[in-house]
Enzyme design. Structure first.
Site, PDB file in Angstrom:
ATOM      1  N   ASP A 265       0.865  -1.183   0.000  1.00  0.00           N
ATOM      2  CA  ASP A 265       0.000   0.000   0.000  1.00  0.00           C
ATOM      3  C   ASP A 265       0.896   1.226   0.000  1.00  0.00           C
ATOM      4  OD1 ASP A 265      -2.260   1.734   0.215  1.00  0.00           O
ATOM      5  OD2 ASP A 265      -3.342   0.152   1.268  1.00  0.00           O
ATOM      6  N   HIS A 309     -13.570  -1.071  -6.990  1.00  0.00           N
ATOM      7  CA  HIS A 309     -14.801  -0.274  -6.950  1.00  0.00           C
ATOM      8  C   HIS A 309     -14.527   1.194  -6.610  1.00  0.00           C
ATOM      9  CE1 HIS A 309     -16.026  -0.605  -2.392  1.00  0.00           C
ATOM     10  NE2 HIS A 309     -14.764  -0.272  -2.538  1.00  0.00           N
TER      11      HIS A 309
END
Length: 402
Positions: A265, A309
């Protein structure tokens, strides 16, 4: 004889009772049956509610409910109810310093929606919803949705009107940035780490009460038992994995420890990860931006949870291309743990998720047809979509196209 509204209601209730009889003792063991029951209950409720009542309760006054809960949460009123014993408005006022009359008025909203129980005039008790909101992750979810998301949602009609009612495609100029002075969510988290911590806390808790991905997808047979046997072999790369909650849960099963586990990340997200806990479970941390080429090549699986998404198709195409370039043909798998919507009769929660993503990230919840098209555009082919009975939580398994 023509059917009356009463006849229709009687038939709906009979159908409801028949559905109840079919449920197991623990209703949560039958997700499909439980959701069908909720749908039937909503149908009965709609039949018994006038259009004006629905407009007031579901359209005009819906935001008021989350704001009332937020006030009670921030004011620590819910904490006073945490022990499960009834408390009066005066008890809450004495413990928190809030004015009794304000407590009474806010609690009217919360008792009417059963967020808080009522046991007499100005006497309150915790419900299951109260206790759930006292969980720090769900509390932060309420803060996130009632402030960050709410400002963008309220701004959405104006934004779409000013932009010709077109689907926004760029987070830097989308509805959220428009509402928050030019900052998209990720820029805001970086500028104000408090919001980043709130978001990470919410994400770590969000799937509580739902199946984890390994309940849906056969990781042992499809990944763990098929990894090449070498010291450096990477089993799973969790891309955009935040503080590592998914990998830590995965690593608890010894059968899942057949290769290296890597958490990726942005640096700002990895700061909140518990380095000692990750190291103890053999999880490696690598700072990585998924809009750049994937540095870990030839892993058995590359995993995205609730990432795609967040982004429109153009951005997802870039992310997928960067991942596909690192995959090994006939060996590596791409796993997308995300919502897959049906083409019609979309459940309310799925529809709300989609509007939520439109407002904050220019993102979208996709149907299976849209998922197939998206992955095909990046040179990938879906082997199978593994779904729960409710057909929302799914794991998409894909490989490099033949």
């Amino acid at each position: 004889m023509a059917s009356t509204a009463r006849d229709s209601l009687v038939q709906s209730v009979k159908t409801l009772l028949a559905q109840v009889e079919e449920l197991p003792e623990n209703v949560y063991d039958d997700e499909a049956g439980r959701q069908a029951l909720r749908k039937q209950i909503r149908r009965i409720k709609d039949d018994m509610t006038s259009p004006v009542e629905r407009i007031y309760e579901e359209l005009f006054f819906q935001p008021h409910q989350s704001i009332a809960a937020r006030i009670a949460l921030d004011g620590k009123w819910l904490e006073v109810l945490a022990d499960g014993r009834p408390k009066t408005a005066r008890d809450i006022a004495s413990a928190t310093g809030a004015e009794t009359e304000l407590i009474r008025r806010i609690m009217m909203v919360l008792t009417a929606t059963n967020v808080v129980g009522e046991q007499g005039p100005q006497t309150y008790v915790a419900t299951r919803v109260t206790q759930t909101l006292l969980n720090p992750g769900w509390a932060n979810g309420l803060r996130f949705c009632s402030e960050l998301v709410a400002r963008s949602i309220v701004n959405l009609p104006s934004y779409l009107r000013r932009n010709g009612y077109k689907v926004p495609q760029d987070v830097k100029t989308g509805p959220f940035a428009d509402a928050w002075g030019g900052n998209n969510t990720w820029a805001l988290y970086e500028a104000d780490p408090t919001w980043g911590a709130i978001f990470n806390s919410f994400m770590a808790t969000r799937k509580q009460g739902t199946r984890v991905w390994t309940d849906i997808y056969p990781a042992k047979s499809n990944l763990c038992n098929r990894i090449e046997r070498s010291e450096d072999a990477v089993l799973l790369v969790d891309i955009g994995g935040g503080v590592g909650h998914v990998l830590k849960e995965f690593a608890k099963d010894p059968a899942h420890r057949t290769g290296r586990l890597i958490l990726q990340d942005l640096p700002a997200a990895l700061v909140d990860a518990d380095a000692d806990a990750l190291e103890e479970q053999g999880i490696e941390k690598i700072a990585y931006d998924f809009f750049t080429p994937q540095p870990v090549r030839g892993a058995k699986a590359y995993y995205f949870r609730a990432v795609m998404h967040d982004w429109p198709n153009s951005a997802c195409h870039e992310i997928l291309n960067n991942t596909a370039s690192a995959m090994r043909k006939d060996y590596s798998k791409l796993l997308i743990d995300d919502i897959v919507l049906p083409d019609c009769d979309v459940p309310l929660r799925g529809a709300m998720y989609d509007l939520h993503m439109l407002a904050i990230e220019c993102g979208t919840e996709r149907t299976s047809t849209q998922w197939y098209d998206l992955l095909r555009s990046a040179g990938l082919q879906i082997e199978k979509i593994w779904s729960t009975d409710s057909r929302l939580e799914s794991v998409i398994e894909a490989v490099l196209a033949k």
